[in-house]
Design an enzyme around this catalytic site. Structure first.
Site, PDB file in Angstrom:
ATOM      1  N   TYR A 108       0.845  -1.209   0.000  1.00 33.10           N
ATOM      2  CA  TYR A 108       0.000   0.000   0.000  1.00 33.10           C
ATOM      3  C   TYR A 108       0.880   1.260   0.000  1.00 33.10           C
ATOM      4  CZ  TYR A 108      -3.687   3.298   1.055  1.00 33.10           C
ATOM      5  OH  TYR A 108      -4.561   4.340   0.972  1.00 33.10           O
ATOM      6  N   PHE A 159      -8.157  20.506 -25.015  1.00 27.32           N
ATOM      7  CA  PHE A 159      -8.532  19.095 -25.010  1.00 27.32           C
ATOM      8  C   PHE A 159      -9.706  18.948 -24.044  1.00 27.32           C
ATOM      9  CE2 PHE A 159      -8.603  14.690 -23.669  1.00 27.32           C
ATOM     10  CZ  PHE A 159      -8.843  14.136 -24.906  1.00 27.32           C
ATOM     11  N   THR A 160     -10.591  18.023 -24.339  1.00 21.89           N
ATOM     12  CA  THR A 160     -11.880  17.913 -23.632  1.00 21.89           C
ATOM     13  C   THR A 160     -11.729  17.879 -22.107  1.00 21.89           C
ATOM     14  OG1 THR A 160     -11.762  15.531 -23.974  1.00 21.89           O
ATOM     15  CG2 THR A 160     -13.046  16.786 -25.574  1.00 21.89           C
ATOM     16  N   ASP A 220       1.134  19.257 -21.318  1.00 19.46           N
ATOM     17  CA  ASP A 220       0.368  18.017 -21.457  1.00 19.46           C
ATOM     18  C   ASP A 220       1.219  17.116 -22.345  1.00 19.46           C
ATOM     19  OD1 ASP A 220      -1.210  15.912 -22.159  1.00 19.46           O
ATOM     20  OD2 ASP A 220      -3.025  17.090 -22.468  1.00 19.46           O
ATOM     21  N   LYS A 250      -1.155   6.543 -23.498  1.00 20.90           N
ATOM     22  CA  LYS A 250      -0.845   6.782 -24.919  1.00 20.90           C
ATOM     23  C   LYS A 250       0.623   6.438 -25.171  1.00 20.90           C
ATOM     24  CE  LYS A 250      -4.699   9.435 -24.339  1.00 20.90           C
ATOM     25  NZ  LYS A 250      -5.403   9.511 -23.037  1.00 20.90           N
ATOM     26  N   ARG A 307     -14.827  13.982 -33.512  1.00 16.41           N
ATOM     27  CA  ARG A 307     -14.083  15.056 -32.868  1.00 16.41           C
ATOM     28  C   ARG A 307     -14.525  16.345 -33.538  1.00 16.41           C
ATOM     29  NH1 ARG A 307     -11.134  13.182 -28.154  1.00 16.41           N
ATOM     30  NH2 ARG A 307     -13.309  13.486 -27.658  1.00 16.41           N
ATOM     31  N   PHE A 327     -19.849  13.944 -25.347  1.00 18.37           N
ATOM     32  CA  PHE A 327     -19.568  13.011 -26.445  1.00 18.37           C
ATOM     33  C   PHE A 327     -19.502  11.563 -25.976  1.00 18.37           C
ATOM     34  CE2 PHE A 327     -15.110  12.379 -25.300  1.00 18.37           C
ATOM     35  CZ  PHE A 327     -14.855  13.518 -24.536  1.00 18.37           C
TER      36      PHE A 327
HETATM   37  O1  PLI Z   1      -7.780   9.649 -20.845  1.00 18.98           O
HETATM   38  P1  PLI Z   1      -6.890  10.171 -19.743  1.00 18.98           P
HETATM   39  O2  PLI Z   1      -7.647  10.646 -18.578  1.00 18.98           O
HETATM   40  O3  PLI Z   1      -5.794   9.219 -19.381  1.00 18.98           O
HETATM   41  O4  PLI Z   1      -6.086  11.429 -20.351  1.00 18.98           O
HETATM   42  C1  PLI Z   1      -6.728  12.594 -20.696  1.00 18.98           C
HETATM   43  C2  PLI Z   1      -6.035  13.252 -21.851  1.00 18.98           C
HETATM   44  C3  PLI Z   1      -5.282  14.356 -21.641  1.00 18.98           C
HETATM   45  N1  PLI Z   1      -4.655  14.981 -22.667  1.00 18.98           N
HETATM   46  C4  PLI Z   1      -4.734  14.546 -23.929  1.00 18.98           C
HETATM   47  C5  PLI Z   1      -4.024  15.283 -24.998  1.00 18.98           C
HETATM   48  C6  PLI Z   1      -5.471  13.419 -24.216  1.00 18.98           C
HETATM   49  O5  PLI Z   1      -5.510  12.967 -25.466  1.00 18.98           O
HETATM   50  C7  PLI Z   1      -6.171  12.736 -23.170  1.00 18.98           C
HETATM   51  C8  PLI Z   1      -6.999  11.635 -23.421  1.00 18.98           C
HETATM   52  N2  PLI Z   1      -7.304  11.285 -24.647  1.00 18.98           N
HETATM   53  C9  PLI Z   1      -8.144  10.354 -25.051  1.00 18.98           C
HETATM   54  C10 PLI Z   1      -8.925   9.497 -24.128  1.00 18.98           C
HETATM   55  C11 PLI Z   1      -8.288  10.176 -26.472  1.00 18.98           C
HETATM   56  O6  PLI Z   1      -9.040   9.276 -26.910  1.00 18.98           O
HETATM   57  O7  PLI Z   1      -7.655  10.928 -27.225  1.00 18.98           O
END
Ligand code: PLI
Length: 459
Positions: free
Chosen positions: A75, A127-128, A218, A261, A385, A451
């Site tokens: 933990y 970004f969203t 980011d 990513k 998008r 979305f």
């Molecule tokens: O999906 P998260 O919470 O791990 O990360 C959010 C996020 C932050 N910044 C950017 C540039 C992103 O592309 C992003 C998440 N993107 C998704 C889920 C996508 O499908 O592009």
């Protein structure tokens, strides 16, 4: 015969495969109707080739899987956290690290620490989730990306660049004190996976230093951005991606990261900062929202996989194959005359739905309708998008983004070029019958990030 060109191939081979389910057109029509014409609401079992996102959909390597087995599930004080922390510090250079379950967890904490009500957050396109957390913390986002980024046909090599004049106007109007940071994404997602140049970042650093404003990075797709710098920016042709990434991070004061990513894992993220005070506050908040500051919502095994994934993501051969596959699909789509955002970006192909379906108005959700049609044609899942993703302003009015796109996002190390051929042919088949495609009507709209869960009917 003289060889005209030498091909590239993936720097890995397959050891295990995941079987896919094939469906009929009738099954797909039923599935998308039940999903309210929203590809997020489809069951993945009904999907053949899943290009919804590159987030958390990566194939991990044998080395990542073996590191997974070494996860320390303590933990507190898990040694897996220290492995991840070392990989982040060594490769990105930030001083203090707060782990989170994914990128938006880091955005939440960072926004709460740095933003006060009434603050202004300039950024290179929204970004969203990032913008929503900035707004929920009381800030207002302003887009300061160069105008070229909003034009899908413009071939500017660095469409992620900041327009320093737009930033200067904001600083003069509101004062630097009301701007806690400039929000800079590397390889700007909503612009089509477009990079920022090192030159632009250096100029931004010089300007913000003078004004006493932070740059928060980011860094979700920083290695893909570094690949483009290596390919396109003078003086970087012979510099490794690893070094370019470190230099990018050097010009910024802190970061949020979705490790799902670039870092080649299925879950994970972190916040990073070079400021002790910011770290102290964030380390305190993380225990409220994510978990203890040495796991932040992650299992030890996840942190081990991230540590290995970060190193693999910075390999030049990996990025060449990764972006090379995106380019392959983009060129195929263009060969069928399909309008896409140019130049081809890093993590997916963004089809210009306004140009694809010029007979639909933006209120008829052309990108949403097109994503549904592609699914019906072949079981290929893509993502809207455009106006749906952009959501509404604080006063309830819709944002009308210039870009109305369907994203064909390519998971890392998952699909073959034969899959890309199938995808391109499906898009081409839909393009042939584009004049008969009807728009959609919104019938259910959730309050946040609509979305993900909105539902539609055919007009
Ligand atoms: O999906 P998260 O919470 O791990 O990360 C959010 C996020 C932050 N910044 C950017 C540039 C992103 O592309 C992003 C998440 N993107 C998704 C889920 C996508 O499908 O592009």
């Amino acid at each position: 015969m003289k060889i005209q060109k030498r091909s590239w191939a993936e720097p890995y081979k397959m050891k295990m495969v995941e079987l896919l389910r094939m469906t009929t057109k009738a099954q797909r029509i039923k599935a998308i109707k039940e999903a309210g014409y929203n590809t997020f609401l489809l069951k993945s079992d009904d999907v053949y080739i899943d290009l919804l996102t590159d987030s958390g959909t990566n194939a991990m390597s044998d080395r990542q899987w073996s590191a997974f087995m070494l996860g320390d599930e303590a933990y507190a004080g898990s040694k897996s956290f220290f492995h991840m922390e070392d990989a982040i510090k060594e490769n990105y250079g930030y001083k203090y690290i707060v782990p989170t379950h994914q990128g938006r967890g880091a955005e939440n904490i960072l926004s709460k620490v740095l933003i006060k009500k009434g603050d202004i957050i300039p950024g290179n396109m929204y970004f969203t989730t990032t913008r929503l957390h900035q707004e929920l913390a009381g800030g207002k986002f302003y887009d300061i990306i160069i105008d070229e980024a909003h034009d899908p046909t413009n071939e500017h090599p660095f469409k992620g660049n900041v327009d320093l004049n737009k930033l200067d106007v904001l600083v003069k109007k509101y004062g630097a004190k009301r701007i806690p940071y400039v929000s800079i994404a590397t390889n700007v997602n909503m612009a089509g996976g477009q990079p920022i140049s090192m030159d632009n970042l250096k100029k931004l650093r010089a300007y913000t230093k003078k004004q006493g404003i932070r740059i928060i990075h980011d860094m979700t797709r920083v290695a893909e951005n570094a690949y483009f710098i290596q390919q396109r920016e003078k003086g970087y042709e012979r510099i490794s991606i690893k070094k370019i990434v470190k230099e990018i991070c050097f010009y910024t004061d802190g970061a949020t990261m979705s490790a799902k990513k670039d870092a080649l894992v299925n879950i994970g993220g972190f916040m990073a900062t070079n400021e002790w005070d910011v770290f102290e506050e964030a380390r305190n908040l993380v225990v409220v929202y994510e978990g203890l500051h040495t796991y932040g919502g992650l299992a030890g095994r996840d942190m081990e996989a991230i540590a290995v994934g970060i190193n693999e993501s910075l390999d030049d051969h990996h990025q060449h194959a990764r972006v090379g596959q995106v380019e392959y699909l983009g060129q195929k789509l263009q060969s069928y005359g399909i309008p896409i955002v140019k130049p081809i970006g890093g993590h997916g192909i963004f089809v210009d739905a306004k140009a694809f379906l010029p007979h639909l108005t933006q209120d008829e959700f052309p990108a949403q309708a097109l994503a549904a049609e592609i699914f019906i044609d072949s079981g290929v899942r893509t993502m809207e998008r455009g106006i749906v993703s952009a959501g509404r302003k604080a006063n309830g009015e819709n944002y009308y983004p210039k870009l109305e796109l369907v994203r064909f996002t390519i998971p890392r190390r998952v699909y073959t070029q034969a899959h890309m051929d199938v995808v391109a042919e499906s898009a081409a088949a839909v393009f042939e019958r584009r004049e008969n495609i009807k728009g959609l009507k919104l019938i259910y709209e959730p309050k946040y990030l609509r979305f993900f869960q909105a539902r539609f009917e055919k007009k």
